[in-house]
Design an enzyme around this catalytic site. Structure first.
Site, mmCIF file in Angstrom:
data_model
loop_
_atom_site.group_PDB
_atom_site.id
_atom_site.type_symbol
_atom_site.label_atom_id
_atom_site.label_comp_id
_atom_site.label_asym_id
_atom_site.label_seq_id
_atom_site.Cartn_x
_atom_site.Cartn_y
_atom_site.Cartn_z
ATOM 1 N N GLY A 115 0.760 -1.240 0.000
ATOM 2 C CA GLY A 115 0.000 0.000 0.000
ATOM 3 C C GLY A 115 0.790 1.289 0.000
ATOM 4 O O GLY A 115 0.198 2.362 -0.168
ATOM 5 N N GLU A 168 3.865 -6.758 1.484
ATOM 6 C CA GLU A 168 3.354 -7.082 0.147
ATOM 7 C C GLU A 168 3.266 -5.839 -0.741
ATOM 8 O O GLU A 168 2.188 -5.471 -1.206
ATOM 9 C CB GLU A 168 1.941 -7.678 0.260
ATOM 10 N N PRO A 169 4.376 -5.174 -0.993
ATOM 11 C CA PRO A 169 4.294 -3.989 -1.853
ATOM 12 C C PRO A 169 4.102 -4.379 -3.316
ATOM 13 O O PRO A 169 4.675 -5.366 -3.784
ATOM 14 C CB PRO A 169 5.656 -3.311 -1.653
ATOM 15 N N GLY A 170 3.280 -3.630 -4.018
ATOM 16 C CA GLY A 170 3.093 -3.857 -5.452
ATOM 17 C C GLY A 170 3.426 -2.584 -6.208
ATOM 18 O O GLY A 170 4.419 -2.483 -6.915
ATOM 19 N N TYR A 212 -10.031 5.850 -11.685
ATOM 20 C CA TYR A 212 -9.742 6.484 -10.393
ATOM 21 C C TYR A 212 -9.472 7.978 -10.512
ATOM 22 O O TYR A 212 -8.904 8.558 -9.585
ATOM 23 C CB TYR A 212 -8.489 5.879 -9.754
ATOM 24 N N CYS A 272 -14.592 4.840 -28.011
ATOM 25 C CA CYS A 272 -15.857 5.561 -28.151
ATOM 26 C C CYS A 272 -16.542 5.808 -26.814
ATOM 27 O O CYS A 272 -17.647 5.330 -26.570
ATOM 28 C CB CYS A 272 -16.765 4.779 -29.087
ATOM 29 N N GLU A 273 -15.857 6.484 -25.926
ATOM 30 C CA GLU A 273 -16.412 6.889 -24.632
ATOM 31 C C GLU A 273 -15.755 8.207 -24.258
ATOM 32 O O GLU A 273 -14.545 8.355 -24.419
ATOM 33 C CB GLU A 273 -16.047 5.885 -23.529
ATOM 34 N N TYR A 332 -0.603 -1.513 -12.146
ATOM 35 C CA TYR A 332 -2.030 -1.408 -12.449
ATOM 36 C C TYR A 332 -2.237 -0.779 -13.834
ATOM 37 O O TYR A 332 -3.174 -0.010 -14.049
ATOM 38 C CB TYR A 332 -2.774 -0.665 -11.327
#
Ligand SMILES: *Cc1c(COP(=O)(O)O)cnc(C)c1O
Length: 421
Positions: A239, A275-277, A318, A346-347, A375
């Site tokens: 985190g 648990e770092p990502g 986000y 197309c958004e 991510y």
């Protein structure tokens, strides 16, 4: 710190010009720096020096096997959240004893797979899941090592979609019920309680929420030991946030985070897992994209690029901010101008930035999204039947495609037409 710098007016990944990779693999693509991945892993590993510890990379952040192998070679364990990730970690050569299984919805098949293939521990998230693990372990005549993930009800002060440690979140068991749930675990066959797990959220930019959570875990450790449980391992989750802009205040460094861990739980004599990502992979990757058109709107200029929300969804999902920089360094004195930077999907949500100041750009120019290593590729989809973009790994002056762009045929042939149609 990363290894994506301008040299003689051109942006490089380590010793490779990005324009060279673009010419070879086409755009858009993800590119990762081995040196940055290694540096970030070592920062965490060194921060816990003096404590028995294992850094388990949260591979959901970026799970290409070449990245896993790079980190595993330095001694990393892996934190997996699905059977697919477990299989991927094994395929990359990570032994079961270095794989931790997290996640709230482990299926029977996944539990069986991990118990058969070897697992360091399950981070158990509920009583029914605990029952299932107990049942399957008993059936296989093995003992399943477990920690129980507690929800400490602390505010991680991060984006609501990535906060996991408040009472309202779906994760873990309420810490107030922990003693009861540990008693249940001790009464079930096939389980071996080894410790406690906590993970309060992602992209945390302050240490205070970690401190609040870890102090609660320390207190719980003493209580559970008094209840007769053996608590020898604390999994403190991941985190820690990264700087997405160079102008903002930088989040705490892993060294400070390590010092905090020592302060909060160092006296307990437990083995520490983290648990770092994001902090390992985030600034180790860029997404490189080419300008297709510059289009004049009523009151703004749109930079239409070949990367889109399906390739990098963080801004759409986000409201995340990414620095976007030109691959050719602007010359001194060139005045920036504002652009809305958008993809071809197309958004209207396919917008990476609004009014972003960039040097004047034209069709064919390359831009790089910084801090896209975590991510990014893992959250990509083939929406609009856009191929998953390639991933490239750089090491010194070498680069290699570590996931190729699928052809249209490969994508289309995954569909099957029923014979009655
Ligand atoms: C996502 C996740 C992590 C990694 O979080 P980062 O913010 O990427 O460090 C660690 N542990 C668990 C259980 C997770 O779900």
């Amino acid at each position: 710190m990363d290894h994506f710098l301008y040299r003689d007016g051109a942006l490089y990944a380590e010793d490779v010009p990005l324009s060279e990779i673009a010419a070879s693999v086409g755009t858009p693509f993800y590119v990762y720096s081995t040196a940055t991945l290694e540096r970030h892993f070592k920062l965490f590993d060194d921060a816990l020096e003096g404590m028995d510890h294992l850094v388990c990379y949260a591979m959901k952040a970026a799970s290409n096997q070449a990245i896993l192998k790079t980190l595993a070679a330095l001694g990393a364990g892996m934190d997996v959240v699905s059977g697919g990730e477990y299989a991927r970690a094994k395929a990359a050569g990570v032994p079961g004893e270095r794989i931790v299984f997290s996640g709230i919805g482990k299926t029977r098949e996944e539990v069986r797979m991990a118990l058969t293939g070897g697992i360091r521990q399950f981070n158990v998230e509920s009583e029914p899941e605990m029952q299932v693990i107990s049942e399957i372990a008993t059936e296989l005549s093995v003992e399943a090592p477990i920690t129980i993930r507690v929800n400490p009800d602390v505010d991680a002060k991060t984006h609501a979609k990535i906060a996991t440690g408040k009472a309202e979140n779906k994760f873990g068991i309420p810490i107030s019920r922990a003693r009861e749930v540990y008693a249940l675990a001790a009464s079930l066959p096939g389980l071996k309680i080894i410790g406690i797990d906590v993970h309060i959220g992602s992209q945390l930019t302050e240490l205070a929420p970690f401190e609040a959570a870890y102090n609660k875990v320390a207190e719980l450790t003493e209580q559970l030991r008094a209840d007769g449980h053996e608590i020898s391992r604390l999994d403190l989750g991941g985190g820690l946030g990264i700087p997405y802009t160079r102008s903002n205040e930088a989040p705490p460094m892993p060294t400070d985070y390590g010092a905090l861990i020592k302060k909060c739980v160092g006296h307990l004599g437990c083995e520490i897992e983290i648990e770092p990502g994001r902090l390992i992979a985030g600034n180790a990757g860029l997404m490189v994209s080419e300008v297709i058109y510059v289009k004049s709107g009523e009151d703004r200029e749109f930079l239409i690029i070949d990367g889109a929300m399906n390739d990098l969804i963080r801004p759409a999902m986000y409201d995340a901010y990414h620095d976007i920089i030109p691959v050719i360094e602007p010359e001194a004195g060139v005045l920036p101008q504002p652009y809305d930077i958008v993809g071809p999907v197309c958004e209207s949500g396919d917008t990476f930035a609004k009014g972003r100041e960039m040097p004047p750009l034209k069709a064919g120019d390359l831009v790089a999204f910084r801090s896209a290593g975590a991510y990014g590729a893992v959250m990509a989809s083939e929406y609009n039947t856009r191929p998953l973009i390639p991933e490239v790994l750089v090491k010194g002056d070498q680069f290699a495609v570590i996931r190729a762009r699928p052809t249209f045929d490969e994508m289309i042939n995954r569909d099957t037409i029923p014979e009655w149609l």
